[in-house]
Design a protein around this motif. Structure first.
Motif: not given
Lengths: 469, 348
Positions: A196-197, A299-300, A340-348
């Motif tokens: 993960w990043i 991305v975490l 949640g206004k911006r989000a990583f396409a994959r991640g938490a």
């Protein structure tokens, strides 16, 4: 005490952490020194003919003197500790299984595992919260006990790796000393070793307690924090270097000092922010955009002390009004991803509450969003900030149990016992010397006194007890 | 003259008194009715009538007779005189004799202190003989003497003897004990309940597997193992460890008492008794400060443990955990700013 640690990788190597002797005199084991806040020289005042005050007096006569701040506890290097009282021959280095992705199964619950301290380790680069610093300094190796919540958090991470970060925004809550920071650190370590990043902010309070420089930027109409941005970028780069090399930027960045076109490898992108400190906030913001778009690596974003970002900050604007966290650049980024206004396409997005600093306690808006009882009874007539409530929307509570299970507590006890840290349960050996032989009665009584709370069990129970039996 | 008098006496069957009277020939007394003697005084019920305190002296005589008989019986049994070592082995007497007023009411006669004391002395003597007989095992004699002494004992003897002794702790239908502990100005009410041991899942699983194995073995022939080992190959069953949960004013112990010394004080009775993990505690404590409250809870827990596990009481007693600490805040005295502190002494 600065939030971020300056790691001079030229001075330190991995051996420093694995060897028993702590041979580096001035730099601590984890490489923590004051960073950019160097000691200032106080100018010597000219003598005046007026009121002399304490000048002529002996220092001892001067009366009350403010106590010198010693900072966080620092262990003495082993070569300086030679007296037989300290039992130099009895030094032990813990032999524990490594905290690795393969080892972390439900069978590993209740086992103590050591964090692998490689060069680019997240613990080394990002640092850890203050109480964990002391713990890792006192123990011979940074390690932790795997709990059932660890396995749950890791399962959550695995599920989140394929989904947008908007779906996995957690905040770890629980009573003081129940292990929230440790759990977040375990999640960070797992993610870092699972490709993960990871962007980990161990002390978010340092962003809002006006300990770092801030400047107003009219373009973004927020207050930038150049030094803090620089530090984040530097540490992020050291941890995620290998992942960044293969990714290319999809947008361009143009600042006063430099311009980065589309298609720049992300490692160069970050280096650009490191070369000019003034550009660091802009680079950080652009980097977050890039990370949200890419789908190569999940991305975490892990933030400890996240409740500090939902309180009024200690910064002041020119009219002496307190700044809100969303008016500062880096807290704004965190808040946007957390809401949640911006989000990583994959991640938490993982956060952890901290109860150490009472100036930044869990605010009403965040406690309502998480569904936990507020600190003070609050009815409908208590003011709530609409903006902060919006930034807290959608956060899920991840409760950390207040009590350790008996197996977990037993592992923790054995960890400290094997490290020769306990002084209770003393028996006289054949040679007439008192030896510490911790027994199950010590374990049971301390567990009972702590009501299962991990910090109370170790620090107030095992290490602070005045009883020797 | 004597003869005549004697003849007259026998003839008339009267008592003659040796008083100086004139002689009266019998013939002239023929028509005279024999004068009845003076009404004889009724024979007194008690031989002690003429002491004036018959009731009292009756009791004294009765007791002295009983003492005499008992002494002779004990002498016959060679229990008297006792050597000194045997006398020390006899338990001391716990007697609650009737009060002077009570005895006055019983005898229905006034009683002085010295007479009461004398009676008590006899009772104590008889009681000592009863105790000798009791220890020697002469049940019948001891019972008979006890029967004699019972008349002189107070009705509320049990209550009087139980004064100063602790009331036994009672358990409710759930097996909870309720005790009270106090220290300085704090008072704690403590409920202690034994921890329910969970049914070990391993036992259940092994029983099911053994039944399955038995069913399988019915089909397959049993193989006799050729390799023998000193230790059984099956792994050790994990022990379920129960923990003691302590709630004080509905908050966990670690939250209510942040100071480690207070926490240790509360848990110390369990530690000394070796019963950590066996009982759960719920306490309500009020008054005083932290150390007073922790001491009060500790005393309550110690009392509860000695009720749940009586074999543990000597350990707690020797560890001074059963003692209500009598130290209280000393009062301020006049002429001093505090209890002991004095104002600065001035020579003039």
């Amino acid at each position: 005490m600065s939030a971020t640690f300056v790691l001079r990788s030229s001075r330190l190597s991995a051996e420093a952490f694995t060897s028993t002797s702590r041979s580096l005199p001035s730099v601590s084991r984890l490489g923590q020194t004051r960073g950019y806040a160097q000691k200032k020289k106080v100018a010597v005042k000219q003598h005046s003919s007026g009121f002399k005050g304490n000048k002529g007096k002996d220092p001892k006569e001067k009366g009350f003197k403010k106590e010198k701040k010693h900072g966080t506890f620092l262990t003495l290097p082993a070569n300086q500790v030679t007296n037989t009282l300290f039992k130099p021959d009895n030094r032990v280095v813990l032999d524990l299984p490594t905290y690795s992705t393969e080892a972390l199964t439900s069978a590993a619950v209740g086992k103590a595992m050591a964090f692998p301290m490689s060069e680019n380790e997240a613990i080394r680069a990002y640092g850890v919260p203050k109480n964990l610093v002391v713990e890792f300094r006192v123990l011979s190796k940074p390690c932790s006990v795997v709990r059932d919540v660890t396995v749950t958090a890791i399962d959550t991470l695995d599920e989140a790796s394929s989904k947008s970060s908007r779906d996995t925004r957690l905040v770890m809550t629980g009573p003081s000393g129940c292990g929230k920071s440790f759990l977040l650190l375990q999640a960070v370590e797992y993610a870092a070793h699972n490709k993960w990043i990871v962007m980990y902010i161990p002390r978010a309070i340092k962003m809002v307690d006006s300990s770092t420089a801030y400047t107003y930027d009219s373009r973004t109409r927020t207050y930038l924090q150049p030094n803090f941005s620089y530090e984040i970028l530097r540490r992020f780069f050291s941890v995620n270097q290998s992942a960044l090399q293969h990714m290319k930027s999809r947008g361009e960045l143009v600042t006063e000092l430099q311009s980065l076109p589309e298609g720049t490898p992300l490692s160069n992108f970050v280096q650009a922010g490191l070369s000019y400190k003034e550009d660091a906030p802009a680079v950080l913001s652009a980097l977050m955009d890039e990370l949200s778009r890419q789908t190569t690596h999940p991305v975490l974003l892990a933030v400890d002390d996240i409740q500090a970002l939902y309180n009024y900050t200690a910064y002041r604007d020119p009219h002496y009004r307190a700044l809100m966290p969303q008016h500062l650049s880096i807290p704004r980024i965190v808040l946007e991803y957390a809401s949640g206004k911006r989000a990583f396409a994959r991640g938490a997005v993982f956060g952890a509450e901290s109860t150490s600093n009472t100036a930044f306690q869990m605010p009403l808006e965040l406690s309502e969003a998480l569904g936990i009882p507020p600190l003070r009874p609050a009815g409908p007539y208590v003011a709530r900030s609409k903006e902060l409530a919006e930034y807290a929307q959608g956060l899920r509570n991840f409760p950390v149990p207040a009590q350790l299970s008996v197996d977990e507590a037993a592992s923790l006890f054995e960890l400290w016992m094997k490290d020769n840290a306990l002084h209770s349960g003393e028996v006289r050996g054949t040679d007439g010397e008192l030896q510490s032989r911790p027994n199950d009665e010590l374990f049971m009584t301390k567990y009972c006194e702590a009501s299962g709370n991990p910090r109370a069990f170790v620090w107030k129970g095992l290490l602070s007890t005045m009883s020797s039996y | 003259m004597n003869v005549a008098r004697s003849v007259a006496r026998t003839a008339l069957r009267t008592r003659t008194y040796s008083t100086a009277t004139t002689y009266v020939p019998p013939a002239s007394l023929e028509n005279v009715l024999p004068r009845r003697r003076v009404q004889l005084k009724p024979i007194p019920e008690s031989p002690n009538f003429y002491t004036g305190r018959a009731a009292y002296y009756d009791q004294i005589n009765g007791l002295e007779t009983a003492i005499q008989h008992t002494r002779s019986a004990l002498q016959k049994l060679q229990l008297l005189p006792l050597p000194s070592f045997a006398r020390h082995s006899i338990p001391p007497g716990h007697h609650v004799w009737i009060t002077k007023d009570g005895l006055t009411e019983m005898l229905n006669a006034p009683l002085t202190t010295s007479r009461y004391r004398r009676l008590l002395g006899l009772l104590n003597q008889l009681d000592s003989y009863r105790r000798i007989a009791d220890v020697a095992g002469v049940g019948m004699l001891a019972d008979r003497v006890a029967g004699v002494l019972e008349v002189f004992e107070r009705e509320n003897k049990e209550a009087v003897l139980a004064r100063g002794k602790r009331k036994p702790v009672e358990f409710d239908e759930h097996g909870r004990s309720y005790t009270v502990g106090r220290r300085k100005e704090s008072a704690a009410r403590v409920w202690v309940i034994p921890v329910q041991k969970p049914e070990t899942s391993t036992d259940v699983s092994t029983s099911s597997t053994t039944s399955q194995k038995a069913a399988a073995e019915d089909v397959l022939p049993q193989l006799t193992p050729t390799i023998t080992s000193a230790m059984s190959d099956s792994p050790l069953k994990p022990i379920t460890v129960t923990t003691t949960n302590i709630l004080i004013n509905n908050t966990p112990l670690s939250q209510y008492f942040p100071i480690p010394a207070d926490r240790e004080r509360v848990v110390r009775p369990f530690k000394i008794a070796g019963l950590v993990g066996a009982y759960n505690v719920f306490a309500l404590v009020r008054g005083g400060g932290t150390s007073g409250q922790s001491g009060a809870v500790s005393l309550g827990i110690a009392k509860a443990l000695s009720a749940h596990a009586p074999e543990v009481e000597p350990l707690l007693r020797r560890a001074k955990l059963m003692r209500r600490d009598p130290r209280m805040v000393e009062r301020k005295k006049t002429g001093r700013p505090k209890a002991r502190k004095a104002y600065t002494w001035v020579k003039r």
